[in-house]
Design a protein around this motif. Structure first.
Motif, PDB file in Angstrom:
ATOM      1  N   GLU A 692       0.953  -1.315  -0.020  1.00 15.85           N
ATOM      2  CA  GLU A 692      -0.247  -0.001   0.006  1.00 15.85           C
ATOM      3  C   GLU A 692       0.786   1.157  -0.044  1.00 15.85           C
ATOM      4  OE1 GLU A 692      -3.212   0.285  -0.061  1.00 15.85           O
ATOM      5  OE2 GLU A 692      -3.548  -2.113  -0.210  1.00 15.85           O
ATOM      6  N   LYS A 693       2.189   1.181   0.078  1.00 11.49           N
ATOM      7  CA  LYS A 693       3.003   2.323   0.408  1.00 11.49           C
ATOM      8  C   LYS A 693       2.582   3.062   1.351  1.00 11.49           C
ATOM      9  CE  LYS A 693       5.985   0.787  -2.815  1.00 11.49           C
ATOM     10  NZ  LYS A 693       5.509  -0.571  -2.865  1.00 11.49           N
ATOM     11  N   GLN A 694       2.332   2.798   2.528  1.00  9.61           N
ATOM     12  CA  GLN A 694       1.773   3.124   3.733  1.00  9.61           C
ATOM     13  C   GLN A 694       2.991   3.459   4.743  1.00  9.61           C
ATOM     14  OE1 GLN A 694      -1.184   4.521   4.937  1.00  9.61           O
ATOM     15  NE2 GLN A 694       0.355   5.212   6.568  1.00  9.61           N
ATOM     16  N   PRO A 695       3.284   4.841   4.758  1.00 12.48           N
ATOM     17  CA  PRO A 695       4.432   5.161   5.668  1.00 12.48           C
ATOM     18  C   PRO A 695       4.214   4.727   7.184  1.00 12.48           C
ATOM     19  CG  PRO A 695       3.690   7.019   4.238  1.00 12.48           C
ATOM     20  CD  PRO A 695       2.955   6.141   4.152  1.00 12.48           C
ATOM     21  N   LEU A 696       5.325   4.409   7.921  1.00 15.20           N
ATOM     22  CA  LEU A 696       5.207   3.840   9.049  1.00 15.20           C
ATOM     23  C   LEU A 696       6.075   4.526   9.932  1.00 15.20           C
ATOM     24  CD1 LEU A 696       5.223   0.158   8.873  1.00 15.20           C
ATOM     25  CD2 LEU A 696       3.246   1.430   8.746  1.00 15.20           C
ATOM     26  N   PHE A 697       5.730   4.762  11.173  1.00 17.44           N
ATOM     27  CA  PHE A 697       6.691   5.303  12.321  1.00 17.44           C
ATOM     28  C   PHE A 697       6.866   4.399  13.404  1.00 17.44           C
ATOM     29  CE2 PHE A 697       8.278   9.798  13.556  1.00 17.44           C
ATOM     30  CZ  PHE A 697       9.176   9.326  14.139  1.00 17.44           C
ATOM     31  N   PHE A 789      -0.110  11.218   8.429  1.00 21.28           N
ATOM     32  CA  PHE A 789       1.131  10.822   7.340  1.00 21.28           C
ATOM     33  C   PHE A 789       1.590   9.464   7.657  1.00 21.28           C
ATOM     34  CE2 PHE A 789       0.826  15.591   8.003  1.00 21.28           C
ATOM     35  CZ  PHE A 789       0.983  16.019   6.682  1.00 21.28           C
ATOM     36  N   MET A 790       1.950   9.033   9.048  1.00 19.43           N
ATOM     37  CA  MET A 790       2.622   7.858   9.327  1.00 19.43           C
ATOM     38  C   MET A 790       1.903   7.078  10.460  1.00 19.43           C
ATOM     39  SD  MET A 790       6.496   9.410   9.248  1.00 19.43           S
ATOM     40  CE  MET A 790       7.382   7.963   8.191  1.00 19.43           C
ATOM     41  N   LEU A 791       1.767   5.770  10.320  1.00 15.20           N
ATOM     42  CA  LEU A 791       0.964   5.019  11.279  1.00 15.20           C
ATOM     43  C   LEU A 791       2.241   4.689  12.136  1.00 15.20           C
ATOM     44  CD1 LEU A 791      -1.560   2.900   9.343  1.00 15.20           C
ATOM     45  CD2 LEU A 791      -2.084   4.918  10.561  1.00 15.20           C
ATOM     46  N   PRO A 792       1.975   4.829  13.607  1.00 15.87           N
ATOM     47  CA  PRO A 792       2.911   4.117  14.419  1.00 15.87           C
ATOM     48  C   PRO A 792       2.790   2.816  14.810  1.00 15.87           C
ATOM     49  CG  PRO A 792       0.798   4.904  15.736  1.00 15.87           C
ATOM     50  CD  PRO A 792       0.610   5.290  14.204  1.00 15.87           C
ATOM     51  N   LEU A 793       4.147   2.247  14.990  1.00 22.08           N
ATOM     52  CA  LEU A 793       4.412   0.931  15.297  1.00 22.08           C
ATOM     53  C   LEU A 793       5.471   0.814  16.560  1.00 22.08           C
ATOM     54  CD1 LEU A 793       3.348  -2.132  14.738  1.00 22.08           C
ATOM     55  CD2 LEU A 793       5.188  -2.045  12.897  1.00 22.08           C
ATOM     56  N   SER A 847      -9.386  10.472  12.695  1.00 26.15           N
ATOM     57  CA  SER A 847      -9.851  11.058  11.879  1.00 26.15           C
ATOM     58  C   SER A 847     -10.307   9.979  10.753  1.00 26.15           C
ATOM     59  CB  SER A 847      -8.842  11.903  11.086  1.00 26.15           C
ATOM     60  OG  SER A 847      -7.804  11.176  10.606  1.00 26.15           O
ATOM     61  N   PRO A 848     -11.078  10.302   9.653  1.00 26.09           N
ATOM     62  CA  PRO A 848     -11.328   9.358   8.565  1.00 26.09           C
ATOM     63  C   PRO A 848     -10.244   8.973   7.640  1.00 26.09           C
ATOM     64  CG  PRO A 848     -13.058  11.159   8.687  1.00 26.09           C
ATOM     65  CD  PRO A 848     -11.938  11.250   9.610  1.00 26.09           C
ATOM     66  N   LEU A 849      -9.346   9.656   7.729  1.00 21.95           N
ATOM     67  CA  LEU A 849      -8.011   9.370   6.912  1.00 21.95           C
ATOM     68  C   LEU A 849      -7.321   8.111   7.557  1.00 21.95           C
ATOM     69  CD1 LEU A 849      -5.821   9.837   4.611  1.00 21.95           C
ATOM     70  CD2 LEU A 849      -4.802  11.784   6.055  1.00 21.95           C
ATOM     71  N   ILE A 850      -7.086   8.301   8.929  1.00 23.80           N
ATOM     72  CA  ILE A 850      -6.307   7.192   9.682  1.00 23.80           C
ATOM     73  C   ILE A 850      -6.934   6.130   9.656  1.00 23.80           C
ATOM     74  CG2 ILE A 850      -5.383   6.619  11.855  1.00 23.80           C
ATOM     75  CD1 ILE A 850      -4.886   9.612  12.385  1.00 23.80           C
ATOM     76  N   LYS A 851      -8.544   6.057   9.739  1.00 25.26           N
ATOM     77  CA  LYS A 851      -9.479   4.878   9.538  1.00 25.26           C
ATOM     78  C   LYS A 851      -9.181   4.413   8.449  1.00 25.26           C
ATOM     79  CE  LYS A 851     -12.825   6.390  12.775  1.00 25.26           C
ATOM     80  NZ  LYS A 851     -14.367   6.921  12.956  1.00 25.26           N
ATOM     81  N   ASN A 852      -9.195   4.891   7.177  1.00 30.31           N
ATOM     82  CA  ASN A 852      -9.355   4.370   5.897  1.00 30.31           C
ATOM     83  C   ASN A 852      -7.676   3.594   5.746  1.00 30.31           C
ATOM     84  OD1 ASN A 852     -11.871   4.843   5.229  1.00 30.31           O
ATOM     85  ND2 ASN A 852     -11.170   6.863   4.365  1.00 30.31           N
ATOM     86  N   GLN A 853      -6.739   4.157   6.098  1.00 28.41           N
ATOM     87  CA  GLN A 853      -5.423   3.806   6.018  1.00 28.41           C
ATOM     88  C   GLN A 853      -5.132   2.255   6.796  1.00 28.41           C
ATOM     89  OE1 GLN A 853      -2.987   6.959   7.672  1.00 28.41           O
ATOM     90  NE2 GLN A 853      -2.769   7.822   5.683  1.00 28.41           N
ATOM     91  N   PHE A 876      -0.528  -4.907  15.649  1.00 28.14           N
ATOM     92  CA  PHE A 876       0.177  -4.235  14.592  1.00 28.14           C
ATOM     93  C   PHE A 876      -0.811  -2.861  14.201  1.00 28.14           C
ATOM     94  CE2 PHE A 876       1.732  -8.516  14.421  1.00 28.14           C
ATOM     95  CZ  PHE A 876       2.733  -8.245  14.986  1.00 28.14           C
ATOM     96  N   ALA A 877      -2.295  -2.810  14.173  1.00 32.98           N
ATOM     97  CA  ALA A 877      -2.864  -1.822  13.565  1.00 32.98           C
ATOM     98  C   ALA A 877      -3.761  -1.026  14.506  1.00 32.98           C
ATOM     99  CB  ALA A 877      -3.849  -2.323  12.627  1.00 32.98           C
TER     100      ALA A 877
END
Length: 919
Positions: A692-697, A789-793, A847-853, A876-877
């Motif tokens: 998905e090219k989803q940036p991660l932190f 911008f970046m989902l945490p992990l 936010s809806p953006l984070i939910k969709n990601q 993880f999510a």
């Protein structure tokens, strides 16, 4: 004493840098109250050292900071003064004593600041001599450290050689013990047989323990006596207008049993007399049956009307009973389930039962995970090995007015036994196939194809016995086949053991006639040789091969002895060399001590001599060392640089499909320190983010190691590294993606002004960005919008050991799908949205953006790995976002009240309780 008043602002900041942010952080933690008064809004424990240092500089004139710095400086100066006095007493010159004391102090690089703090003034010539002395002391220290390092390297080489010799000894011993291997295997087989016989004596005790594993109960889910809610067994119905309702059929009383609800006709259908309830949460598909708790409250405007609140109770899933009268035995019932039953399931628990007598039934209890439905037919899941068996009376059945039947008690309780769904050899076969480790194959130099071939061979190993073949050929039952086999065995034994009259006559004739006896023997010998010619030839070939193998082993043994002798000689040579080097080091150390002593007596003479010391011999670096140095120089100068890919393709594994990729990533994650139980789930999550090219932190221990392990598995280690130090550099960002890399590691993002340029950094949508940070707590003070911008992990939830760095390289093969993205059906996407994880994400305050990601990541995870579990979704999510937003408290409350509560495993819950407390 007041020291700071003597310094300028710049000198005060320099003094703070000397003290370091670590010391200020300790000060703030030890004096939390004074810190909050000075700089409120932050917890001292959550500060990074750099942030603590910046706070100290900003408040350097605050009485709290000033007082502590004065004390700190006073202690440091007093220590230096004591060291100077000690050296003066030993006979050293005063200037040398000052240089020696400063060299070991915090002012080694800030001599001018030291004299300003002490109030002393020194002439320029004295200052120059003092600087020269400090440089000479540093030079002597580096030379001593170099000698010690060389000595350590030689000792390590000696240890490695000893290990090689020991390994050769062991190999030699294994060769000499080859003759005894068969005897040892026989002894082990006998021991296993004895162990199996002993184990059979404890079979009853083991069976009792196994039954406890299937205990169906949950007392904490039952209504308490103080609970004013009603717990009702309801079914979901849909009216002609499309409105969905809960149809109330029975109520769960305090005796743990369901009692049929009868609506009274003489009072209005409201409050406790309601047969229909509003559906507020829980599953909403028609014909689903479950338990909802509810209460009726008087309407504030009209007391004759009621207001209904309902809550779905997932832990109180009612047990639907499906009676199959056509099956005579449990074996027949299980066989029909394996072939598929045409029936509609209405609950999460199903009891398939057969009549045991007129008033009793025998049934098997299946959870939803034990079954799967295909084209309207219900099958036993392939991964289900055994199923609990219950015996219950007819009075335990609750028949609803619509014809459905449910178990009257809320839980089935303890089973009477369990029914195996597979033969023991089938279970053993699957366990052995799953236990074939790719890591072990790789360590032996074997290929992934050989690993897959071996697993396939074990998975298809035929297990049909003679009985099943007879059963198929004669079209009879298994019991009849076993009877026919027993009859055959007895007939064969009688035929072989029976002595008939013809045998006695022939034996008497041969015994009385020597010529006949000789001819018979010759005839039999010739006939036997002709009949067994092929076996004799094979035996001769086998004998010749064994003799050749024996000779080869003898040659190998002789070569090993010769190699051992050579390595012993080489070891002795190393020992002699080390002894010589140790003597040289001792002589050098003695010379250094004498020089220092001379310098103490005459510093000027010491300085003059040092000017004429012969330069050290400089060893020219190898090409590999030069390449590493050049790469390090580039990394130190340029904010963005590339870690190149493995050049030799023969040392890399080809990934032909996503199963290969997941296997390779999981194997590398083990080397990166990820706990075994989380390796496969994290591999699926990282692959989904890569797709998905989803940036991660990624924050916490081993964060960089995990990124390196992933890039090794999918890109043969090639990835870009963006170091966010100093000022933002647009040129470095523009270079991203120009080297055929598609993975970028971002470092030091939080502690720089690059954070304000995050949209520009993440502008390339074809790149997989992963930012890393060593401290998870620092992410809790960042703005919530960062996670758009970046989902945490956070690694502390799944890392349990240090990384080894031994990562295996891999790349996408030529036959890998062009788009490299697995197809995701709309049905699977819809199922995930309706899953517990999907429903929870929908209700979580983000936010809806984070939910969709997160939704896209979970859908892709399940698409590439069908074995993704609820634990993986949660760990993880969901959990990282709740932790980053400091919503763990409200998070656990939401879990308990969710319409489809996320049911994590007990092992994961125990791990999280250890990390987070009560959960």
């Amino acid at each position: 004493m007041e020291y700071l008043s003597r310094l300028t602002i710049a000198e005060k900041e320099t003094l703070c840098d000397i003290i370091t942010g670590a010391e200020f952080k300790k000060l703030f933690i030890a004096n939390e109250q004074e810190f909050q008064q000075m700089h409120g809004g932050f917890r001292a424990k959550s500060l990074s050292e750099s942030f603590a240092l910046s706070i100290a500089k900003a408040h350097v004139n605050h009485p709290f900071i000033t007082s502590w710095i004065n004390d700190f400086v006073n202690d440091a100066l007093q220590t230096i003064t004591e060291n100077i006095s000690a050296l003066d007493e030993e006979g050293a010159t005063h200037l040398y004593a000052i240089a020696n004391a400063l060299y070991g102090s915090i002012f080694a690089d800030q001599v001018d600041l030291y004299f300003k703090l002490t109030g002393e003034t020194k002439k320029e010539s004295v200052r120059l001599r003092l600087d020269e002395m400090l440089k000479n002391l540093a030079f002597e220290q580096r030379r001593a450290d170099s000698s010690a390092a060389n000595l350590k390297d030689m000792k390590n080489e000696n240890a490695a050689l000893c290990q090689r010799i020991e390994a050769d000894k062991q190999a030699l011993q294994q060769l000499s013990e080859g003759k005894e291997s068969l005897e040892k295997q026989l002894a082990e087989a006998k021991a296993k047989l004895a162990e199996q016989q002993a184990r059979s004596m404890d079979q009853d005790d083991n069976e009792e323990a196994d039954l406890e594993l299937f205990y169906d109960t949950d007392s904490s889910a039952l209504p308490a006596s103080s609970d004013d809610q009603t717990y009702s067994l309801c079914g979901i119905v849909e009216d002609v207008a499309g409105q969905k309702w809960l149809e109330r059929y029975a109520d769960l009383h305090y005796d743990r049993k369901y009692h049929t609800f009868y609506q009274r006709d003489d009072i209005p259908p409201r409050f406790e007399n309601r047969s229909k309830l509003y559906i507020k949460d829980g599953p909403n598909q028609p014909d689903f049956y479950g338990v909802w708790s509810w209460r009726a409250i008087q309407n504030e405007n009209d007391p004759q009307k009621d207001y209904i609140t309902t809550a779905y109770q997932p832990r109180l899933a009612p047990i639907e009973v499906y009676i199959r009268k056509e099956a005579a035995t449990l074996d027949d019932l299980v066989a029909s389930l394996k072939k598929g039953l045409s029936c509609q399931l209405h609950s999460l628990k199903i009891m398939f039962a057969i009549p045991a007598s007129k008033k009793h039934y025998t049934g098997i209890l299946c959870q939803k995970k034990d079954l799967h439905i295909d084209d309207g037919r219900v099958f036993i899941a392939a991964n289900c090995d055994e199923i609990p068996v219950y015996e219950f009376p007819k009075t335990n059945l609750l028949r609803l007015e619509n014809g459905l039947t449910f178990y009257k008690e809320a839980f089935a309780g303890r089973p009477s036994s369990f029914h195996p769904l597979k033969r023991p050899l089938e279970i053993v076969r699957s366990i052995v196939a799953e236990s074939i480790s790719w890591s072990a194959y790789r360590a032996r130099g074997l290929t992934r194809q050989a690993h897959q071939t071996t697993k396939t061979l074990f998975a298809t190993l035929p297990l049909d016995d003679v009985t099943s073949k007879i059963e198929k050929k004669l079209h009879c039952s298994k019991a009849q086949a076993e009877t026919w086999l027993t009859v055959f065995r007895k007939t064969a034994e009688n035929y072989i053991d029976k002595t008939i009259l013809e045998d006695d006559i022939l034996r008497a004739a041969v015994d009385t006639d020597p010529d006949l006896q000789k001819r018979v023997k010759e005839f039999l010998q010739t006939e036997w040789a002709e009949e067994n010619k092929q076996q004799l030839d094979e035996a001769k070939k086998a004998l010749t091969a064994l003799e050749d193998k024996k000779k080869a082993v003898a040659d190998e043994l002789e070569a090993a002895k010769k190699s051992l002798a050579e390595e012993k000689a080489e070891k002795q040579q190393f020992v002699d060399t080390i002894a010589m080097k140790e003597q040289v080091a001792a002589d050098v150390e003695k010379e250094v001590r004498e020089k220092i002593q001379k310098a103490r007596e005459n510093a000027a003479e010491f300085i003059a001599q040092m000017a004429f010391i012969s330069p050290l011999t400089i060893t020219q670096p190898s090409e590999k060392e030069e390449a590493v140095k050049n790469h390090s120089d580039v990394a130190a100068i340029m904010p963005y640089h590339i870690i190149p890919a493995q050049k030799d393709p023969t040392e890399c594994d080809e990934n032909h499909n996503w199963d290969d990729v997941l296997s390779a990533v999981a194997m590398n994650l083990e080397e990166a320190g990820v706990a075994e139980q989380h390796q496969k789930g994290l591999a699926a999550f990282l692959c989904a983010a890569y797709i998905e090219k989803q940036p991660l932190f990624l924050a916490g221990a081993n964060a960089i190691d995990i990124v390196q392990a992933f890039s090794a598995a999918v890109q043969a280690k090639q990835h870009g590294v963006l170091s966010c130090r100093d000022m933002y550099c647009q040129q470095a960002v523009a270079e991203i993606g120009t080297h055929d890399e598609n993975i970028v590691l971002i470092q030091n993002l939080l502690a720089s002004n690059w954070m304000n340029h995050l949209p520009e950094i993440l502008a390339r949508k074809d790149m997989f960005y992963v930012a890393t940070h060593p401290y998870a707590e620092d992410l809790q003070v960042e703005p919530q919008s960062l996670y758009g911008f970046m989902l945490p992990l956070f690694t502390e939830f799944f890392v349990d050991k240090k990384a080894t760095g031994g990562y295996y390289d891999g790349y996408f093969a030529a036959d890998f799908p062009e788009n490299k993205v697995p197809s995701v059906s709309s049905k699977k996407s819809s199922m995930l949205v309706q899953s517990p994880a999907g429903h929870f994400i929908k209700q979580f305050p983000i936010s809806p953006l984070i939910k969709n990601q997160i939704k896209h990541l979970l859908v892709t995870m399940h698409a590439i790995d069908a074995g993704t579990t609820a634990d993986d979704d949660f760990l993880f999510a969901i959990l990282p976002l709740a932790y980053a937003l400091q919503k763990i408290g409200s998070f656990t409350t939401a879990m308990a009240n969710s319409q489809d509560r996320i049911s994590i495993s007990s092992d994961l819950k125990r791990e999280l309780q250890y990390l987070l407390g009560d959960f």
